[in-house]
Motif scaffolding. Sequence first.
Motif, PDB file in Angstrom:
ATOM      1  N   GLY A 204       0.802  -1.209   0.000  1.00 31.13           N
ATOM      2  CA  GLY A 204       0.000   0.000   0.000  1.00 31.13           C
ATOM      3  C   GLY A 204       0.835   1.257   0.000  1.00 31.13           C
ATOM      4  O   GLY A 204       1.589   1.499   0.931  1.00 31.13           O
ATOM      5  N   THR A 205       0.718   2.036  -1.057  1.00 28.90           N
ATOM      6  CA  THR A 205       1.440   3.315  -1.154  1.00 28.90           C
ATOM      7  C   THR A 205       0.510   4.373  -1.728  1.00 28.90           C
ATOM      8  O   THR A 205      -0.559   4.069  -2.266  1.00 28.90           O
ATOM      9  CB  THR A 205       2.672   3.191  -2.062  1.00 28.90           C
ATOM     10  N   GLY A 206       0.927   5.624  -1.617  1.00 31.53           N
ATOM     11  CA  GLY A 206       0.175   6.718  -2.213  1.00 31.53           C
ATOM     12  C   GLY A 206      -0.924   7.230  -1.313  1.00 31.53           C
ATOM     13  O   GLY A 206      -0.930   7.005  -0.100  1.00 31.53           O
ATOM     14  N   ASN A 207      -1.910   7.921  -1.920  1.00 31.97           N
ATOM     15  CA  ASN A 207      -3.023   8.460  -1.142  1.00 31.97           C
ATOM     16  C   ASN A 207      -3.935   7.328  -0.665  1.00 31.97           C
ATOM     17  O   ASN A 207      -3.695   6.158  -0.959  1.00 31.97           O
ATOM     18  CB  ASN A 207      -3.808   9.501  -1.948  1.00 31.97           C
ATOM     19  N   ALA A 208      -4.985   7.669   0.056  1.00 34.76           N
ATOM     20  CA  ALA A 208      -5.839   6.649   0.664  1.00 34.76           C
ATOM     21  C   ALA A 208      -6.422   5.706  -0.372  1.00 34.76           C
ATOM     22  O   ALA A 208      -6.569   4.499  -0.123  1.00 34.76           O
ATOM     23  CB  ALA A 208      -6.963   7.321   1.454  1.00 34.76           C
ATOM     24  N   TYR A 209      -6.751   6.206  -1.566  1.00 37.35           N
ATOM     25  CA  TYR A 209      -7.395   5.388  -2.591  1.00 37.35           C
ATOM     26  C   TYR A 209      -6.384   4.495  -3.289  1.00 37.35           C
ATOM     27  O   TYR A 209      -6.633   3.306  -3.531  1.00 37.35           O
ATOM     28  CB  TYR A 209      -8.135   6.289  -3.581  1.00 37.35           C
TER      29      TYR A 209
ATOM     30  N   ILE B 120     -18.192  -1.355  -1.734  1.00 35.59           N
ATOM     31  CA  ILE B 120     -17.624  -0.022  -1.884  1.00 35.59           C
ATOM     32  C   ILE B 120     -18.108   0.849  -0.730  1.00 35.59           C
ATOM     33  O   ILE B 120     -19.269   0.793  -0.324  1.00 35.59           O
ATOM     34  CB  ILE B 120     -17.969   0.617  -3.246  1.00 35.59           C
ATOM     35  N   ALA B 121     -17.169   1.619  -0.198  1.00 41.15           N
ATOM     36  CA  ALA B 121     -17.474   2.456   0.956  1.00 41.15           C
ATOM     37  C   ALA B 121     -16.757   3.789   0.833  1.00 41.15           C
ATOM     38  O   ALA B 121     -15.743   3.908   0.138  1.00 41.15           O
ATOM     39  CB  ALA B 121     -17.049   1.753   2.246  1.00 41.15           C
ATOM     40  N   SER B 122     -17.280   4.782   1.525  1.00 39.70           N
ATOM     41  CA  SER B 122     -16.628   6.080   1.578  1.00 39.70           C
ATOM     42  C   SER B 122     -15.382   5.986   2.445  1.00 39.70           C
ATOM     43  O   SER B 122     -15.368   5.288   3.462  1.00 39.70           O
ATOM     44  CB  SER B 122     -17.573   7.131   2.140  1.00 39.70           C
ATOM     45  N   ALA B 123     -14.342   6.697   2.040  1.00 42.56           N
ATOM     46  CA  ALA B 123     -13.112   6.726   2.832  1.00 42.56           C
ATOM     47  C   ALA B 123     -13.111   7.899   3.822  1.00 42.56           C
ATOM     48  O   ALA B 123     -12.097   8.148   4.483  1.00 42.56           O
ATOM     49  CB  ALA B 123     -11.908   6.835   1.910  1.00 42.56           C
ATOM     50  N   LYS B 124     -14.262   8.600   3.946  1.00 46.92           N
ATOM     51  CA  LYS B 124     -14.303   9.784   4.800  1.00 46.92           C
ATOM     52  C   LYS B 124     -14.673   9.461   6.240  1.00 46.92           C
ATOM     53  O   LYS B 124     -14.547  10.311   7.117  1.00 46.92           O
ATOM     54  CB  LYS B 124     -15.284  10.795   4.215  1.00 46.92           C
ATOM     55  N   ASP B 125     -15.178   8.222   6.465  1.00 45.23           N
ATOM     56  CA  ASP B 125     -15.489   7.799   7.829  1.00 45.23           C
ATOM     57  C   ASP B 125     -15.376   6.282   7.886  1.00 45.23           C
ATOM     58  O   ASP B 125     -15.372   5.613   6.856  1.00 45.23           O
ATOM     59  CB  ASP B 125     -16.883   8.269   8.240  1.00 45.23           C
TER      60      ASP B 125
ATOM     61  N   ASP C 145     -14.864   7.780  -3.944  1.00 48.15           N
ATOM     62  CA  ASP C 145     -15.182   9.181  -3.676  1.00 48.15           C
ATOM     63  C   ASP C 145     -15.610   9.805  -4.994  1.00 48.15           C
ATOM     64  O   ASP C 145     -15.391   9.233  -6.079  1.00 48.15           O
ATOM     65  CB  ASP C 145     -13.960   9.919  -3.102  1.00 48.15           C
ATOM     66  N   SER C 146     -16.261  10.950  -4.930  1.00 47.55           N
ATOM     67  CA  SER C 146     -16.711  11.644  -6.140  1.00 47.55           C
ATOM     68  C   SER C 146     -15.911  12.939  -6.316  1.00 47.55           C
ATOM     69  O   SER C 146     -15.950  13.805  -5.418  1.00 47.55           O
ATOM     70  CB  SER C 146     -18.197  11.951  -6.045  1.00 47.55           C
ATOM     71  N   PRO C 147     -15.159  13.089  -7.406  1.00 41.75           N
ATOM     72  CA  PRO C 147     -15.016  12.098  -8.480  1.00 41.75           C
ATOM     73  C   PRO C 147     -14.113  10.945  -8.050  1.00 41.75           C
ATOM     74  O   PRO C 147     -13.353  11.076  -7.101  1.00 41.75           O
ATOM     75  CB  PRO C 147     -14.373  12.906  -9.611  1.00 41.75           C
ATOM     76  N   LEU C 148     -14.194   9.821  -8.774  1.00 44.58           N
ATOM     77  CA  LEU C 148     -13.368   8.664  -8.448  1.00 44.58           C
ATOM     78  C   LEU C 148     -11.895   8.986  -8.617  1.00 44.58           C
ATOM     79  O   LEU C 148     -11.501   9.630  -9.596  1.00 44.58           O
ATOM     80  CB  LEU C 148     -13.724   7.475  -9.354  1.00 44.58           C
ATOM     81  N   ASP C 149     -11.093   8.540  -7.663  1.00 40.16           N
ATOM     82  CA  ASP C 149      -9.648   8.631  -7.827  1.00 40.16           C
ATOM     83  C   ASP C 149      -9.229   7.776  -9.025  1.00 40.16           C
ATOM     84  O   ASP C 149      -9.859   6.747  -9.334  1.00 40.16           O
ATOM     85  CB  ASP C 149      -8.950   8.140  -6.553  1.00 40.16           C
ATOM     86  N   GLU C 150      -8.192   8.197  -9.711  1.00 46.22           N
ATOM     87  CA  GLU C 150      -7.741   7.475 -10.905  1.00 46.22           C
ATOM     88  C   GLU C 150      -7.424   6.014 -10.605  1.00 46.22           C
ATOM     89  O   GLU C 150      -7.746   5.121 -11.384  1.00 46.22           O
ATOM     90  CB  GLU C 150      -6.516   8.164 -11.503  1.00 46.22           C
ATOM     91  N   SER C 151      -6.792   5.744  -9.456  1.00 46.52           N
ATOM     92  CA  SER C 151      -6.441   4.361  -9.122  1.00 46.52           C
ATOM     93  C   SER C 151      -7.692   3.517  -8.902  1.00 46.52           C
ATOM     94  O   SER C 151      -7.758   2.354  -9.311  1.00 46.52           O
ATOM     95  CB  SER C 151      -5.556   4.325  -7.868  1.00 46.52           C
ATOM     96  N   THR C 152      -8.731   4.101  -8.287  1.00 43.83           N
ATOM     97  CA  THR C 152      -9.996   3.389  -8.076  1.00 43.83           C
ATOM     98  C   THR C 152     -10.683   3.118  -9.401  1.00 43.83           C
ATOM     99  O   THR C 152     -11.186   2.021  -9.654  1.00 43.83           O
ATOM    100  CB  THR C 152     -10.924   4.208  -7.170  1.00 43.83           C
ATOM    101  N   SER C 153     -10.711   4.109 -10.256  1.00 41.67           N
ATOM    102  CA  SER C 153     -11.336   3.955 -11.571  1.00 41.67           C
ATOM    103  C   SER C 153     -10.641   2.868 -12.381  1.00 41.67           C
ATOM    104  O   SER C 153     -11.290   2.018 -12.991  1.00 41.67           O
ATOM    105  CB  SER C 153     -11.286   5.291 -12.321  1.00 41.67           C
TER     106      SER C 153
END
Length: 737
Positions: free
Chosen positions: A237-242, A263-268, A290-298
């Motif tokens: 695991g590296t990079g931002n949360a997504y 799929i779940a929100s990463a805000k809570d 998250d909206s918009p989707l992070d590139e890695s998630t997409s």
Amino acid sequence: MDNLKPKHVLKSKKIALLVTSLAILGALGTVKVYAAPEVERYSGINRYETAAKVCDAGWDTAAYAVIVNGENYPDALAAAPLAAKYDAPILLTGPDTLNAYTSSEISRLNVKNVFIVGGKGVVSQSVEDSLKSKDIKVTRLSGDDRYETALAVAKKVGKSKEVVLVNGNDFRDGMTIAAIAALKEIPIILTDGAYMPADVKKYLNNTSKMDQVYVVGDANTISDEAISGLSNVKRIGTGNAYNKNVSVIEAFAGEIDTSTLYIASAKDFPDSLGASALAPKTSSPVLFVDSPLDESTSTFLKTHIVNNLKVLGGSGSISYDLETTAKNLPLDIGSTNNFTDTIWQDEKYTPRSTVVVTATDGTKKEVPVEWNLTNINTTKPGIYTFTGTLSGSDKTVYTTLTVKPLPYKIDNLTETASSKASYKLPTTVTAQMTDGTTDEVAVNWDYGTQSGNKPGVYIFNGTVDKYSKKVKLTLTITAGSTKTIKSIANIKATVAKKSDYTRPTMVEALMSDGSTEDVAVTWGNETKYGTGVYTYEGTVSGYSKKVGLMLIVTGEGGTDPNDPDYPDNPDNPDDSKDLGELDAIMQGENYPTTVADPSTGKQVAVTWTEAVSISSQFKDDDYVDGCRVAEFTLYGVIKGNVKVKATIGIMPKIISLNSEITISRADYPNGVNMSDLSDLISAAIIGEDGNRTSKKVHVLLWNPPTIDPTKANIYYVNATISHYSNNPVRITITVTD
């Protein structure tokens, strides 16, 4: 486990033909399926009801439940592996009173044991007393801080060869690994990003005995100093949360199944926490969106097959627009082949647990499959067909299983020969099989009593696969036969390419009475004599000396070394008997192994010693069989050391075959004779100009030979095509009005 009988058991020739046809259809068929993922959302008016909805989806009853504070994440980070161990849901409560939704679920499930994760400052004594009033045994797992609480949970999870280490100051690191850790039932340990607490260091003191310590995040998340001294460390695991979430999931790609995805929100943390107990039931990960989707998630969604999408939380956490976006991105199963397997009667058979499918982007993916039976009765030979459902979908595949009969009776053999040196042991014997048929089966002979060549009786014992007894061969050497091998001349052969030459299996021996006999020879390892020159030593039973073979390969620069041990006996084309033109072969096929003896007309084995090109001019024809890419003159030897030569044409290789035919029903009111359709099948070859071109083929046999186009719109028939495949090819015939 029930011993379920297969659906189709062969009882007669008619049924055998029917099931064989089904097997051919299954083996060659491709199942094409397209569908978008089915979406299910778990949501309530708040996080507590959402956790209750997740619980309701996963459990009808439960002996255990895990309860955590729904407002405070640190103590909850380690809960998922504990829940997995006890097959327990994770439910949320407020710190002071037992939440009504949680209380209702505990009553519905008839829970008898509850684990409270956290001290009384996090989940109060009042909550504990409320649970006890329901006649529930309560076990509290806690410590002075979040790190000690995680250790208390880990000790309850039990010893493990693996462990996960996460930064306890960010719930997303714990939640991104929670469902996977729960699936693997490995504890989650918390640490500070800059240092490791003393109790945690003590717990991890013996990591050298562990197989793996997974550290979630790079050095910016958990410093190298904090994990110094640990053994078998693997950062994931590296990079931002997504990006971290995606890379953690991909680190365990071989152990999880993305056909069902949460799929779940990463805000809570609460929504993903509840799912971390449910997701392991389908080996599924939890993906942050998250909206918009992070590139890695997409990118992750675009490259994985997802049949079921589980949305955690209401529209305030994941909007319906985001749900639609996530739903439309994943791959689906485009097509998958049906399968055939072959085993011996009474052999245990377990259907394959996964199959490789073609996704809608053309890539290959591995997908779990659930078959409609768990145990197969293989005590009877035959052909069986059963179905499977691709995990997380309604897509079906078929497996056709052939259970081969066993040999149950093999008669002993009795043979006679004038000398044992000239006798060749059979490679197969006739066996009666358990399905009532007879078959030729391979046999391996023991050679313990074969030495010597005197008149008398020799016993050989043979072993046949899947046959419990030995096969006995009694060889009688004719009485009065006192001939022995006097000498065998060494052999010299010259060829253009080594691959053109096959070492002889028989050599001519001069016998003690002045006669000659062909005797079996076994060749040893190859020795390089010089550039392009090779020698071999052969062993002949009953002959004390070695037989020498020298092979001169002119294409490798080999020249005759004129060694006196190898007589000067090159093949002389002028002395060869001309066999004329042999049947043409296709590129890649071997030269024929037998030819007609020019003296008797009978087929005899031939050893080709040289192939000389006489033409490389492309010869064109409407049919593949009539085309030629080359012609050769072959020089060889047949029995009695008779030299022969022949010419042979080489046809172009068939690259692909058009196996689909369309006919009009009106053109065949009285049925179709399949031979009339032969010219409609075409093959692709490489033509004279180096490009693909289409040619007709000769169909040797149609099965069935006729069809009635008034009965159906699609027919599947088998065609045996000249020089194409050893097996019949399935031809699809579409009938139009």
